[in-house]
Scaffold this motif. Structure first.
Motif: not given
Length: 308
Positions: A37-39, A44-48, A66-74, A76-82
């Protein structure tokens, strides 16, 4: 952000992250999830889109999704759309969608039902019931060529429908639908759902963006294609397209059964953390594995290991 603003932000690359599974146990490698996700975000990928098909969504348990969705949001931390992938039965999709809302996702991607028996009327009810039950904007994954595009005409008036990931490679059909449902009348982003190979053709027919598995290994090249499309730089469009075509052709082998494993093999050879796939697909072998190695060398990406 209102629905119209979100629609506009979907006019880009929707990156579908892979899910790394550990060799042997095939458990999720959570450190690998974070790395990948960090990669994507740092490149500069804007939609994950966690829990997409290239994420092996249907090989995940409900709790894992559920855990993947939760951790992805965490992460990404607002740097892209999830935009969280959801699916299965209507109640299960609603459960996943409501969980995505609580986790902080920006929207949901509604997978096409995988049931072998489906009707146009039933598909309308399926998508509509899920969209209306979740307090998030939604994107429809439209993949079944046997369904009629009239389905979309019945759904585009829903306020919470902000995009259609169109994954049927029938360009006249797609163009006709886009022309019938113009973006100046409906706040829907048309997204090419079949990646870089088809992105230029869908773009000319009215798509605003496209999905990508390639971004997991070579995001710079996919972004180069996106910018060329935005600039109408036709010579560059076709130059990049020719560079990426062998990779996407490999992913289409065995009726697209190689979709995930080619990406994972390329990532592993480039030193990234892809892990192994889960059933019903297996790791790449033989000449196909070598073909990926040849591409990695041609692209001047680092090789992690020598092909045995």
């Amino acid at each position: 952000m209102n629905y119209q603003q979100l629609t506009e932000k979907l006019g880009t690359i929707s990156g579908i992250p892979i899910t790394p599974f550990k060799k042997g146990s095939k458990e999720i490698d959570w450190s690998g999830v974070k790395e990948n996700i960090e990669f994507l975000v740092s490149n500069h990928v804007e939609v994950i889109v966690p829990c997409g098909n290239t994420s092996e969504f249907y090989a995940l348990t409900l709790q894992e999704a559920k855990e993947i969705i939760k951790k992805t949001v965490e992460y990404v931390d607002g740097r892209a759309l999830v935009i969280a992938g959801i699916g299965y039965s209507v109640p299960t999709a609603i459960e996943l969608g409501n969980f995505s809302k609580e986790a902080g996702a920006d929207g949901t991607l509604l997978h096409m039902p995988i049931h072998p028996y489906i009707t146009n009327e039933g598909a309308v009810d399926y998508f509509k019931n899920i969209i209306e039950a979740i307090d998030l904007p939604s994107v429809i994954y439209f993949k079944n060529p046997d369904l009629n595009d009239e389905i979309l005409k019945e759904l585009v008036s829903l306020e919470k429908l902000v995009g259609v990931k169109y994954a049927i490679n029938d360009l006249p059909r797609f163009a006709k639908t886009v022309q019938t449902l113009p973006s100046d009348q409906y706040h829907v982003a048309w997204i090419c759902g079949t990646a870089e190979k088809w992105a230029p053709f869908f773009s000319f027919a009215g798509a605003a963006g496209y999905t990508s598995g390639l971004v997991n290994v070579y995001p710079q090249k996919s972004l180069e294609l996106l910018q060329a499309l935005r600039d109408n730089n036709y010579s560059l469009i076709w130059q990049v397209w020719k560079e990426l075509l062998p990779f996407e052709n490999l992913r289409e082998k065995q009726n697209s059964g190689y979709n995930v494993v080619v990406v994972k093999e390329a990532m592993e050879q480039a030193g990234l953390n892809a892990g192994v796939p889960r059933e019903p697909v297996a790791e790449l072998q033989g000449e196909d594995k070598q073909a990926v190695a040849d591409l990695i060398r041609r692209w001047n990406l680092s090789i992690k290991s020598v092909i045995q």
